[in-house]
Design a protein around this motif. Structure first.
Motif, PDB file in Angstrom:
ATOM      1  N   SER A  44      74.167  57.290  16.405  1.00 48.72           N
ATOM      2  CA  SER A  44      72.762  57.161  16.025  1.00 48.72           C
ATOM      3  C   SER A  44      72.238  55.834  16.562  1.00 48.72           C
ATOM      4  O   SER A  44      72.993  55.019  17.101  1.00 48.72           O
ATOM      5  N   ALA A  45      70.944  55.621  16.377  1.00 46.32           N
ATOM      6  CA  ALA A  45      70.394  54.294  16.645  1.00 46.32           C
ATOM      7  C   ALA A  45      71.015  53.310  15.648  1.00 46.32           C
ATOM      8  O   ALA A  45      71.489  53.703  14.584  1.00 46.32           O
ATOM      9  N   ALA A  46      71.038  52.040  16.007  1.00 46.40           N
ATOM     10  CA  ALA A  46      71.629  51.026  15.129  1.00 46.40           C
ATOM     11  C   ALA A  46      70.833  50.908  13.836  1.00 46.40           C
ATOM     12  O   ALA A  46      69.608  50.933  13.844  1.00 46.40           O
ATOM     13  N   TYR A  47      71.544  50.797  12.720  1.00 44.05           N
ATOM     14  CA  TYR A  47      70.878  50.620  11.433  1.00 44.05           C
ATOM     15  C   TYR A  47      71.130  49.230  10.845  1.00 44.05           C
ATOM     16  O   TYR A  47      70.522  48.865   9.843  1.00 44.05           O
ATOM     17  N   PHE A  48      72.005  48.439  11.486  1.00 43.10           N
ATOM     18  CA  PHE A  48      72.301  47.097  10.976  1.00 43.10           C
ATOM     19  C   PHE A  48      72.911  46.269  12.107  1.00 43.10           C
ATOM     20  O   PHE A  48      73.620  46.798  12.956  1.00 43.10           O
ATOM     21  N   THR A  49      72.597  44.980  12.124  1.00 38.61           N
ATOM     22  CA  THR A  49      73.149  44.075  13.130  1.00 38.61           C
ATOM     23  C   THR A  49      74.037  43.031  12.460  1.00 38.61           C
ATOM     24  O   THR A  49      73.632  42.417  11.472  1.00 38.61           O
ATOM     25  N   ALA A  50      75.239  42.861  13.000  1.00 39.91           N
ATOM     26  CA  ALA A  50      76.202  41.909  12.420  1.00 39.91           C
ATOM     27  C   ALA A  50      76.784  41.014  13.508  1.00 39.91           C
ATOM     28  O   ALA A  50      76.679  41.297  14.703  1.00 39.91           O
ATOM     29  N   LEU A  94      73.134  66.932  14.697  1.00 34.44           N
ATOM     30  CA  LEU A  94      72.918  66.020  13.578  1.00 34.44           C
ATOM     31  C   LEU A  94      72.439  64.642  14.038  1.00 34.44           C
ATOM     32  O   LEU A  94      71.734  63.957  13.311  1.00 34.44           O
ATOM     33  N   THR A  95      72.835  64.238  15.231  1.00 34.01           N
ATOM     34  CA  THR A  95      72.474  62.903  15.727  1.00 34.01           C
ATOM     35  C   THR A  95      70.968  62.711  15.726  1.00 34.01           C
ATOM     36  O   THR A  95      70.453  61.719  15.205  1.00 34.01           O
ATOM     37  N   ALA A  96      70.240  63.663  16.307  1.00 31.69           N
ATOM     38  CA  ALA A  96      68.777  63.559  16.371  1.00 31.69           C
ATOM     39  C   ALA A  96      68.165  63.646  14.978  1.00 31.69           C
ATOM     40  O   ALA A  96      67.193  62.941  14.667  1.00 31.69           O
ATOM     41  N   GLU A  97      68.723  64.510  14.112  1.00 34.17           N
ATOM     42  CA  GLU A  97      68.208  64.643  12.753  1.00 34.17           C
ATOM     43  C   GLU A  97      68.325  63.321  11.995  1.00 34.17           C
ATOM     44  O   GLU A  97      67.369  62.858  11.362  1.00 34.17           O
ATOM     45  N   PHE A  98      69.500  62.720  12.043  1.00 37.24           N
ATOM     46  CA  PHE A  98      69.730  61.475  11.325  1.00 37.24           C
ATOM     47  C   PHE A  98      68.922  60.336  11.944  1.00 37.24           C
ATOM     48  O   PHE A  98      68.420  59.471  11.220  1.00 37.24           O
ATOM     49  N   ASP A  99      68.794  60.313  13.269  1.00 39.40           N
ATOM     50  CA  ASP A  99      67.982  59.284  13.929  1.00 39.40           C
ATOM     51  C   ASP A  99      66.540  59.316  13.427  1.00 39.40           C
ATOM     52  O   ASP A  99      65.936  58.271  13.160  1.00 39.40           O
ATOM     53  N   ARG A 100      65.997  60.511  13.329  1.00 38.67           N
ATOM     54  CA  ARG A 100      64.604  60.651  12.896  1.00 38.67           C
ATOM     55  C   ARG A 100      64.401  60.083  11.495  1.00 38.67           C
ATOM     56  O   ARG A 100      63.467  59.301  11.262  1.00 38.67           O
ATOM     57  N   VAL A 101      65.294  60.451  10.572  1.00 36.65           N
ATOM     58  CA  VAL A 101      65.136  59.993   9.196  1.00 36.65           C
ATOM     59  C   VAL A 101      65.462  58.503   9.076  1.00 36.65           C
ATOM     60  O   VAL A 101      64.814  57.779   8.316  1.00 36.65           O
ATOM     61  N   LYS A 141      64.848  56.202  11.250  1.00 39.92           N
ATOM     62  CA  LYS A 141      63.652  55.470  11.679  1.00 39.92           C
ATOM     63  C   LYS A 141      62.583  55.479  10.589  1.00 39.92           C
ATOM     64  O   LYS A 141      61.937  54.462  10.321  1.00 39.92           O
ATOM     65  N   GLU A 142      62.412  56.639   9.936  1.00 38.29           N
ATOM     66  CA  GLU A 142      61.431  56.725   8.853  1.00 38.29           C
ATOM     67  C   GLU A 142      61.782  55.764   7.719  1.00 38.29           C
ATOM     68  O   GLU A 142      60.907  55.072   7.176  1.00 38.29           O
TER      69      GLU A 142
END
Length: 264
Positions: free
Chosen positions: A124-130, A237-244, A246-247
């Motif tokens: 997915s797109a990144a959701y956190f940076t460490a 699922l990748t695109a589905e989870f990416d969309r949500v 981002k929201e």
């Protein structure tokens, strides 16, 4: 007698027909009910519950796996109408489990910027940076990468920290030893079996705050880790989870989870 025998036979036939109809109606009713159950969309999610505050078990409270990643995964799944079944396993077993299709996704503080992983799984797109840190004992006199020469450095098996540590192994003259679980790394640095370990900053911070004898510095030439969810190669699922995702990032829900798990 024959007349009554004929009537009796007729009654038996009528009851048989009615019984068959009832059985069919009951079967249809059961089928309809079970279809409601089968329509429940369940996803099997793999994680490695040894990485607080992302995913871990607070044994003083319960055996439930909790953490930032768990909350986020459940939030996205709920928005999409899925229920998660979460399985705990060693970190180095997560990608093989995805490849074997025994799980649907992985949420485990995994770096999505790894080109080798991208060949076999999707992110997915990144959701956190460490950021990667080197953790040492305060009295070790190890304050920089140059001080690591001849030392034993620990990292979690198959993690980006392991890869980063090994990439600098020859340059700074230390050796890398891998362990499957993060708590084992901290135990071994305290026992003296390891001289230092490499770990993500948000994980390291919790240990440092509760252990005054630990110190840290950034891994040289470190790169920022873009933590992502992982899926089977080609999964819808990748695109589905990416969309949500981002929201949830846009509406501030992800930031609320960040404050919940990392503000203390």
């Amino acid at each position: 007698m024959k007349k009554w025998s004929g009537i009796a036979l007729l009654l038996v036939l009528v009851m048989s027909v009615l019984g068959a109809c009832g059985t069919k109606d009951e079967a249809d009713g059961e089928k309809a009910g079970s279809s409601g159950t089968s329509d429940t969309k369940i996803l099997k999610m793999g994680t490695s519950a040894d990485y607080p505050p992302f995913e871990y078990v607070d044994t003083a409270v319960s055996d439930e796996i909790i953490g930032f990643d768990i909350d986020l995964a459940k939030m996205v799944a709920k928005e999409l109408g899925y229920t998660l079944e979460i399985e705990d396993m060693d970190f180095n077993g997560l990608i093989p489990a995805l490849q074997a299709k025994s799980i649907d996704l992985v949420v485990a503080g995994m770096d999505g910027n790894n080109e080798e992983r991208k060949k076999v799984i999707d992110f997915s797109a990144a959701y956190f940076t460490a950021t990667n840190l080197v953790i040492t004992m305060k009295d070790s006199n190890i304050n920089s990468a140059e001080d690591l020469k001849g030392k034993k450095i620990g990292a979690q098996t198959a993690s980006v920290q392991e890869k980063g540590a090994k990439s600098l192994e020859e340059q700074y003259g230390y050796s890398v030893e891998s362990r499957d679980r993060v708590p084992d790394l901290f135990q071994e640095i305290k026992s003296g079996h390891l001289d230092a370990i490499v770990i993500a900053d948000v994980v390291a911070n919790g240990y440092i705050e509760s252990n005054e004898d630990l110190a840290s510095f950034e891994l040289p030439e470190e790169h920022k880790l873009g933590l992502s969810m992982a899926f089977q190669k080609g999964s819808a699922l990748t695109a589905e989870f990416d969309r949500v995702l981002k929201e949830l990032q846009d509406n501030g829900e992800v930031e609320k989870l960040v404050l919940k798990w990392f503000s203390n």
